[in-house]
Scaffold this motif. Structure first.
Motif, PDB file in Angstrom:
ATOM      1  N   LYS A   1      49.124 -64.744  17.284  1.00  0.00           N
ATOM      2  CA  LYS A   1      48.576 -64.690  15.930  1.00  0.00           C
ATOM      3  C   LYS A   1      48.988 -63.410  15.212  1.00  0.00           C
ATOM      4  CE  LYS A   1      44.534 -67.486  17.155  1.00  0.00           C
ATOM      5  NZ  LYS A   1      43.051 -67.490  17.320  1.00  0.00           N
ATOM      6  N   ARG A   2      49.403 -62.413  15.969  1.00  0.00           N
ATOM      7  CA  ARG A   2      49.840 -61.137  15.391  1.00  0.00           C
ATOM      8  C   ARG A   2      51.359 -60.994  15.418  1.00  0.00           C
ATOM      9  NH1 ARG A   2      45.151 -57.390  18.207  1.00  0.00           N
ATOM     10  NH2 ARG A   2      43.523 -58.967  17.998  1.00  0.00           N
ATOM     11  N   GLY A   3      52.037 -62.108  15.683  1.00  0.00           N
ATOM     12  CA  GLY A   3      53.495 -62.096  15.654  1.00  0.00           C
ATOM     13  C   GLY A   3      54.154 -61.750  16.967  1.00  0.00           C
ATOM     14  N   ILE A   4      53.366 -61.580  18.040  1.00  0.00           N
ATOM     15  CA  ILE A   4      53.914 -61.188  19.337  1.00  0.00           C
ATOM     16  C   ILE A   4      54.285 -62.434  20.135  1.00  0.00           C
ATOM     17  CG2 ILE A   4      53.497 -59.926  21.484  1.00  0.00           C
ATOM     18  CD1 ILE A   4      53.464 -58.132  19.030  1.00  0.00           C
ATOM     19  N   ILE A   5      55.531 -62.510  20.595  1.00  0.00           N
ATOM     20  CA  ILE A   5      55.962 -63.567  21.500  1.00  0.00           C
ATOM     21  C   ILE A   5      56.339 -62.934  22.836  1.00  0.00           C
ATOM     22  CG2 ILE A   5      56.805 -64.974  19.588  1.00  0.00           C
ATOM     23  CD1 ILE A   5      59.675 -64.222  20.518  1.00  0.00           C
ATOM     24  N   PHE A   6      56.394 -63.758  23.885  1.00  0.00           N
ATOM     25  CA  PHE A   6      56.737 -63.247  25.213  1.00  0.00           C
ATOM     26  C   PHE A   6      58.076 -63.823  25.659  1.00  0.00           C
ATOM     27  CE2 PHE A   6      52.407 -62.011  25.035  1.00  0.00           C
ATOM     28  CZ  PHE A   6      52.314 -60.898  25.858  1.00  0.00           C
ATOM     29  N   LEU A   7      58.907 -62.935  26.204  1.00  0.00           N
ATOM     30  CA  LEU A   7      60.255 -63.286  26.639  1.00  0.00           C
ATOM     31  C   LEU A   7      60.441 -62.894  28.098  1.00  0.00           C
ATOM     32  CD1 LEU A   7      62.079 -61.896  23.492  1.00  0.00           C
ATOM     33  CD2 LEU A   7      61.880 -64.325  24.082  1.00  0.00           C
ATOM     34  N   PRO A   8      61.236 -63.671  28.846  1.00  0.00           N
ATOM     35  CA  PRO A   8      61.424 -63.370  30.267  1.00  0.00           C
ATOM     36  C   PRO A   8      62.543 -62.363  30.506  1.00  0.00           C
ATOM     37  CG  PRO A   8      62.542 -65.403  29.724  1.00  0.00           C
ATOM     38  CD  PRO A   8      61.867 -64.946  28.452  1.00  0.00           C
ATOM     39  N   ALA A   9      62.343 -61.544  31.514  1.00  0.00           N
ATOM     40  CA  ALA A   9      63.392 -60.653  32.018  1.00  0.00           C
ATOM     41  C   ALA A   9      63.451 -60.842  33.526  1.00  0.00           C
ATOM     42  CB  ALA A   9      63.095 -59.195  31.666  1.00  0.00           C
ATOM     43  N   GLY A  10      64.589 -61.309  34.016  1.00  0.00           N
ATOM     44  CA  GLY A  10      64.734 -61.599  35.436  1.00  0.00           C
ATOM     45  C   GLY A  10      65.248 -60.407  36.223  1.00  0.00           C
ATOM     46  N   THR A  11      65.893 -60.700  37.339  1.00  0.00           N
ATOM     47  CA  THR A  11      66.323 -59.637  38.247  1.00  0.00           C
ATOM     48  C   THR A  11      67.845 -59.515  38.295  1.00  0.00           C
ATOM     49  OG1 THR A  11      66.104 -61.201  40.090  1.00  0.00           O
ATOM     50  CG2 THR A  11      64.263 -59.701  39.681  1.00  0.00           C
ATOM     51  N   GLN A  12      68.485 -59.668  37.158  1.00  0.00           N
ATOM     52  CA  GLN A  12      69.909 -59.381  37.052  1.00  0.00           C
ATOM     53  C   GLN A  12      70.120 -57.908  36.735  1.00  0.00           C
ATOM     54  OE1 GLN A  12      70.964 -62.501  34.067  1.00  0.00           O
ATOM     55  NE2 GLN A  12      72.730 -62.818  35.399  1.00  0.00           N
ATOM     56  N   SER A  13      71.259 -57.389  37.119  1.00  0.00           N
ATOM     57  CA  SER A  13      71.654 -56.036  36.742  1.00  0.00           C
ATOM     58  C   SER A  13      72.525 -56.095  35.494  1.00  0.00           C
ATOM     59  CB  SER A  13      72.429 -55.375  37.879  1.00  0.00           C
ATOM     60  OG  SER A  13      73.670 -56.045  38.075  1.00  0.00           O
ATOM     61  N   LEU A  14      72.725 -54.953  34.869  1.00  0.00           N
ATOM     62  CA  LEU A  14      73.656 -54.892  33.742  1.00  0.00           C
ATOM     63  C   LEU A  14      75.075 -55.218  34.196  1.00  0.00           C
ATOM     64  CD1 LEU A  14      72.282 -51.745  31.896  1.00  0.00           C
ATOM     65  CD2 LEU A  14      72.362 -54.075  30.977  1.00  0.00           C
ATOM     66  N   ASP A  15      75.404 -54.868  35.419  1.00  0.00           N
ATOM     67  CA  ASP A  15      76.711 -55.220  35.968  1.00  0.00           C
ATOM     68  C   ASP A  15      76.885 -56.735  35.996  1.00  0.00           C
ATOM     69  OD1 ASP A  15      79.206 -54.965  37.196  1.00  0.00           O
ATOM     70  OD2 ASP A  15      78.344 -54.885  39.211  1.00  0.00           O
ATOM     71  N   GLN A  16      75.871 -57.449  36.479  1.00  0.00           N
ATOM     72  CA  GLN A  16      75.937 -58.908  36.510  1.00  0.00           C
ATOM     73  C   GLN A  16      75.996 -59.490  35.106  1.00  0.00           C
ATOM     74  OE1 GLN A  16      72.351 -59.150  39.029  1.00  0.00           O
ATOM     75  NE2 GLN A  16      73.521 -60.475  40.394  1.00  0.00           N
TER      76      GLN A  16
ATOM     77  N   ALA B   1      66.713 -50.143  30.614  1.00  0.00           N
ATOM     78  CA  ALA B   1      67.734 -50.731  29.746  1.00  0.00           C
ATOM     79  C   ALA B   1      68.020 -52.182  30.096  1.00  0.00           C
ATOM     80  CB  ALA B   1      69.014 -49.898  29.826  1.00  0.00           C
ATOM     81  N   VAL B   2      68.062 -52.505  31.383  1.00  0.00           N
ATOM     82  CA  VAL B   2      68.392 -53.878  31.763  1.00  0.00           C
ATOM     83  C   VAL B   2      67.324 -54.849  31.275  1.00  0.00           C
ATOM     84  CG1 VAL B   2      67.308 -53.774  34.067  1.00  0.00           C
ATOM     85  CG2 VAL B   2      69.228 -55.339  33.639  1.00  0.00           C
ATOM     86  N   ALA B   3      66.055 -54.444  31.274  1.00  0.00           N
ATOM     87  CA  ALA B   3      64.997 -55.322  30.774  1.00  0.00           C
ATOM     88  C   ALA B   3      65.156 -55.564  29.279  1.00  0.00           C
ATOM     89  CB  ALA B   3      63.627 -54.718  31.073  1.00  0.00           C
ATOM     90  N   LEU B   4      65.522 -54.527  28.539  1.00  0.00           N
ATOM     91  CA  LEU B   4      65.756 -54.689  27.102  1.00  0.00           C
ATOM     92  C   LEU B   4      66.922 -55.635  26.848  1.00  0.00           C
ATOM     93  CD1 LEU B   4      65.312 -50.954  26.021  1.00  0.00           C
ATOM     94  CD2 LEU B   4      63.678 -52.819  25.666  1.00  0.00           C
ATOM     95  N   ALA B   5      67.989 -55.492  27.624  1.00  0.00           N
ATOM     96  CA  ALA B   5      69.142 -56.380  27.467  1.00  0.00           C
ATOM     97  C   ALA B   5      68.776 -57.823  27.809  1.00  0.00           C
ATOM     98  CB  ALA B   5      70.292 -55.899  28.348  1.00  0.00           C
ATOM     99  N   LEU B   6      67.964 -58.002  28.833  1.00  0.00           N
ATOM    100  CA  LEU B   6      67.584 -59.351  29.259  1.00  0.00           C
ATOM    101  C   LEU B   6      66.709 -60.050  28.225  1.00  0.00           C
ATOM    102  CD1 LEU B   6      66.950 -58.597  33.026  1.00  0.00           C
ATOM    103  CD2 LEU B   6      68.585 -60.287  32.160  1.00  0.00           C
ATOM    104  N   ILE B   7      65.756 -59.337  27.629  1.00  0.00           N
ATOM    105  CA  ILE B   7      64.917 -60.006  26.634  1.00  0.00           C
ATOM    106  C   ILE B   7      65.695 -60.252  25.342  1.00  0.00           C
ATOM    107  CG2 ILE B   7      62.747 -59.208  27.627  1.00  0.00           C
ATOM    108  CD1 ILE B   7      62.545 -57.136  25.385  1.00  0.00           C
ATOM    109  N   ASP B   8      66.666 -59.388  25.040  1.00  0.00           N
ATOM    110  CA  ASP B   8      67.524 -59.642  23.882  1.00  0.00           C
ATOM    111  C   ASP B   8      68.304 -60.937  24.089  1.00  0.00           C
ATOM    112  OD1 ASP B   8      68.997 -58.129  21.373  1.00  0.00           O
ATOM    113  OD2 ASP B   8      70.406 -59.328  22.549  1.00  0.00           O
ATOM    114  N   ARG B   9      68.867 -61.107  25.274  1.00  0.00           N
ATOM    115  CA  ARG B   9      69.634 -62.323  25.553  1.00  0.00           C
ATOM    116  C   ARG B   9      68.727 -63.552  25.572  1.00  0.00           C
ATOM    117  NH1 ARG B   9      72.878 -62.930  31.098  1.00  0.00           N
ATOM    118  NH2 ARG B   9      70.733 -63.229  31.822  1.00  0.00           N
ATOM    119  N   ALA B  10      67.522 -63.408  26.137  1.00  0.00           N
ATOM    120  CA  ALA B  10      66.589 -64.538  26.166  1.00  0.00           C
ATOM    121  C   ALA B  10      66.233 -64.984  24.749  1.00  0.00           C
ATOM    122  CB  ALA B  10      65.326 -64.154  26.936  1.00  0.00           C
ATOM    123  N   TYR B  11      66.016 -64.024  23.864  1.00  0.00           N
ATOM    124  CA  TYR B  11      65.698 -64.366  22.480  1.00  0.00           C
ATOM    125  C   TYR B  11      66.890 -65.037  21.802  1.00  0.00           C
ATOM    126  CZ  TYR B  11      63.953 -63.916  17.701  1.00  0.00           C
ATOM    127  OH  TYR B  11      63.532 -64.186  16.415  1.00  0.00           O
TER     128      TYR B  11
END
Length: 244
Positions: free
Chosen positions: A64-79, A158-168
């Motif tokens: 209701k406040r504009g917050i959505i939830f996105l997944p971040a898995g166990t990949q590395s930035l290398d992967q 950083a990897v979590a930020l990259a993962l949620i960006d890709r999920a979105y």
């Protein structure tokens, strides 16, 4: 600039507000207080194994406040860069290859991260050092906990930020971090911290780079990323009181 309410975080006044002579502008309050309170950088890492899936009720209340939830898995930035090099700026793999700790780090477990895709950056956190940005996050986290005791606003690796960006992007076809860089938790060297985001042009690809921890920059901000924690782990383990 957005206030705490406009960012979707509404809570009671911080206990230090009265002692410090509270300012009417919430962002000015956030920017100057609490720099030595809350979790330090190592404790932010220590919190990661305790993140749980938010309940449907918690998701609904924050949606209701504009917050959505996105997944971040166990990949590395290398992967990530190996599997989908076109998603990243061309120099990102070259940057990562000489920073193996950043390149190979993986989250201890998959997590769900909440944020507002319409305003992922905290407006008052631009041009701030990493420590100042952590203080801003801690104050917003305190406010959030008044309504959702298990919720925490955090700075993520950083990897979590990259993962949620890709999920979105996979969900919407739109980038999450655009026209700014989100400061990450990773200390790349004694003087620099990683950040993740895009430059200000339509075809910009996701980039991972670094900036001095003690300096702010015009397009580097703290992202308002929210997680929920469990107070008890497997077996007889319990979360440290320092992390609550």
């Amino acid at each position: 600039m957005a206030t705490e309410q406009e960012s979707g975080i509404i809570g009671k006044p911080h206990p230090h507000d009265h002692a410090n002579g509270a300012l009417e502008n919430n962002e000015r309050n956030i920017a100057v207080r609490g720099k030595n309170e809350g979790l330090d950088f190592q404790q932010q890492y220590d919190l990661l194994p305790w993140i749980r899936v938010p309940s449907l009720e918690e998701k609904g209340a924050l949606k209701k406040r504009g917050i959505i939830f996105l997944p971040a898995g166990t990949q590395s930035l290398d992967q990530m860069t190996s599997e989908d090099p076109g998603y990243f700026k061309s120099n990102t793999p070259k940057y990562l290859i000489v920073r193996p700790l950043l390149m190979e780090y993986v989250l201890p477990a998959p997590i769900w991260v909440g944020l507002n895709p319409e305003q992922p950056a905290i407006p008052c956190s631009f041009n701030k050092s990493q420590k100042e940005q952590l203080g801003i996050i801690q104050d917003l986290s305190w406010n959030l906990q008044q309504e959702f005791p298990d919720a925490r606003a955090v700075i993520l690796p950083a990897v979590a930020l990259a993962l949620i960006d890709r999920a979105y992007f996979e969900q919407t076809g739109q980038p999450l971090f655009k026209n700014f860089y989100a400061r990450a938790l990773d200390q790349v060297s004694g003087l620099s911290a990683a950040h993740v985001g895009r430059d200000d042009h339509p075809d910009a690809r996701l980039n991972v780079h670094e900036w001095a921890t003690g300096l702010g920059f015009a397009n580097i901000a703290a992202a308002l990323t929210i997680v929920f924690i469990q107070k008890q782990g497997a077996g007889d383990q319990t979360i440290s009181s320092d992390l609550l």
